[in-house]
Write an enzyme that holds these catalytic residues in place. Structure first.
Site, PDB file in Angstrom:
ATOM      1  N   PRO A  67    -122.640   6.487  -2.136  1.00 48.14           N
ATOM      2  CA  PRO A  67    -123.528   7.756  -2.629  1.00 48.14           C
ATOM      3  C   PRO A  67    -125.202   7.259  -2.362  1.00 48.14           C
ATOM      4  CG  PRO A  67    -121.784   7.303  -4.124  1.00 48.14           C
ATOM      5  CD  PRO A  67    -121.607   6.261  -3.227  1.00 48.14           C
ATOM      6  N   CYS A  68    -125.695   7.939  -2.076  1.00 49.46           N
ATOM      7  CA  CYS A  68    -127.202   7.688  -1.681  1.00 49.46           C
ATOM      8  C   CYS A  68    -128.135   8.576  -2.859  1.00 49.46           C
ATOM      9  CB  CYS A  68    -127.662   8.339  -0.187  1.00 49.46           C
ATOM     10  SG  CYS A  68    -127.801  10.401  -0.193  1.00 49.46           S
ATOM     11  N   GLN A  69    -127.687   9.074  -3.882  1.00 54.43           N
ATOM     12  CA  GLN A  69    -128.491   9.770  -4.558  1.00 54.43           C
ATOM     13  C   GLN A  69    -129.746   8.807  -5.348  1.00 54.43           C
ATOM     14  OE1 GLN A  69    -125.301  10.028  -4.353  1.00 54.43           O
ATOM     15  NE2 GLN A  69    -124.519  12.036  -5.111  1.00 54.43           N
ATOM     16  N   LEU A  71    -130.898   6.463  -3.845  1.00 53.07           N
ATOM     17  CA  LEU A  71    -131.699   5.666  -2.790  1.00 53.07           C
ATOM     18  C   LEU A  71    -132.700   6.412  -2.131  1.00 53.07           C
ATOM     19  CD1 LEU A  71    -128.772   3.475  -1.333  1.00 53.07           C
ATOM     20  CD2 LEU A  71    -130.328   2.754  -2.906  1.00 53.07           C
ATOM     21  N   ASN A 108    -125.631   4.993   5.004  1.00 53.63           N
ATOM     22  CA  ASN A 108    -126.647   5.480   4.158  1.00 53.63           C
ATOM     23  C   ASN A 108    -127.900   6.125   4.580  1.00 53.63           C
ATOM     24  OD1 ASN A 108    -127.676   5.968   1.070  1.00 53.63           O
ATOM     25  ND2 ASN A 108    -125.855   4.939   0.832  1.00 53.63           N
TER      26      ASN A 108
END
Length: 380
Positions: A67-69, A71, A108
């Site tokens: 998950p990139c939320q 970052l 990512n």
């Protein structure tokens, strides 16, 4: 292979084109689970990486678009220790056991390279080296693979037994010009306009996942005619390299809104990007483009590799290849005109800021609003 944080299967689908067979998929989003079960019907789908005890015996590759939320610039930027992006540590937990897979592929957003002064990358590379991995990463642009979407992503490849450098650094085609703003469609986000403007020539800016409430966030596209349109869901599925209606099975899940399909597509990995990695894994270059050691305290570059605490910068672009480029207009089968309300809102925000826009752009937006009959709420 095993796909962790599999989403709607972008990494898995691209790698499958080069012989990789998924033995297990792990994904917590119920809409995405429905998509995976529809398109990978013989593959078990696990719902929670935290409850996954081990990898199947014989796993040779683990793919993890974690998950990139935490970052991304569009997210909360809580960093690698955030509740979502911190789940990457579950990947390290799983590959630590037994012999471990031959390859670990992670994906990512590029913002992770600078967030917190590069803390996210230091966390990841330190963990990999503690596990005995040689690692390499490269920021790549989906446009390099012919897709008209300006979408950059970090691809990180690591192994205990193989060298990832000939896979990621075997070629560099260099950035290319893919259109002329005076004659080609240009994508932008109509929800912006005060402090920044995502803008791409003959492409859309990076597709977004939309809101947590399932509200779609499509880009807008200025056509050469001056009309302003927004792509439909099947258009953006294709802009990510999927077939039309790939995410339709998500709607079979009770409580999943139509707009959730946009989130699934916006969070996905572009299939052609994954396919390029699969192609390079199958036939890596004879030699890799060399790099130079970086001093401690360095900023993370566009591409690098490392081992035993030493990082090497590699002078490559985000375009490893020049796949024949496809015109954005070919991806607009389901487009519709940007509404008068959305157009007026965008123009109002541009007047509040001091941004500079390409010549003729605002005039086209104003003319589009006139053709749409204006917007009665504009004066308010």
């Amino acid at each position: 292979m095993v796909g962790l944080f599999a989403g709607i299967g972008g990494l898995e689908l691209g790698l499958a084109a080069h012989g990789w067979r998924s033995e297990l998929l792990c994904e917590i989003d119920v809409g995405a689970q429905a998509v995976l079960r529809a398109h990978f019907p013989d593959v078990p789908v696990h719902s929670d990486v935290k409850r996954l005890r081990s990898l199947p015996s014989g796993t040779e590759l683990v793919a993890a678009g974690f998950p990139c939320q935490d970052l991304s610039q569009a997210g909360r930027t809580a960093g690698i220790t955030g509740a979502r992006s911190g789940l990457v540590d579950e990947v390290f937990r799983l590959v630590r056991r037994k012999r471990g897979p031959r390859w670990l592929l992670m994906e990512n957003v590029p913002f992770m390279l600078q967030l917190g002064g590069g803390a996210a990358m230091r966390h990841i590379t330190t963990a990999l080296e503690e596990l005995g991995y040689l690692w390499a990463y490269r920021v790549v642009d989906a446009r390099a693979f012919g897709l008209p979407q300006r979408r950059e992503r970090v691809l990180m490849l690591a192994s205990r037994t193989e060298d990832p450098r000939p896979v990621l650094f075997g070629s560099d085609a260099g950035e290319r010009v893919v259109g002329d703003p005076d004659h080609d469609p240009c994508g932008f986000y109509w929800t912006e306009g005060t402090r920044g403007l995502g803008w791409a020539v003959n492409a859309v800016p990076t597709l977004k996942g939309g809101s947590a409430l399932g509200i779609a966030s499509p880009p807008a596209i200025r056509l050469p005619s001056g009309e302003i349109v927004t792509p439909g869901i099947t258009d953006v599925e294709r802009l990510q390299g999927f077939d039309r209606d790939w995410t339709t099975p998500a709607l079979d899940v009770p409580g999943v809104r139509k707009g959730h399909r946009w989130k699934l597509v916006g969070n996905a990995v572009a299939v052609r990007m994954a396919s390029w990695v699969g192609d390079q894994l199958a036939a890596p270059a004879a030699e890799a483009i060399p790099g130079d050691p970086l001093d401690p305290g360095h900023r993370w570059p566009t591409a690098a590799w490392g081992h035993a605490g030493v990082v090497h910068r590699v002078p490559v672009s985000t375009w490893p290849v020049h796949t024949p480029y496809e015109d954005l207009r070919w991806f607009l089968d389901d487009s519709r005109l940007l509404s008068a309300r959305a157009t007026a809102g965008f123009l109002r925000r541009t007047r509040m800021g001091t941004l500079r826009f390409p010549p003729g752009f605002l005039e086209d937006v104003e003319n589009h609003l006139d053709r749409m009959g204006g917007w009665r709420g504009e004066a308010a």
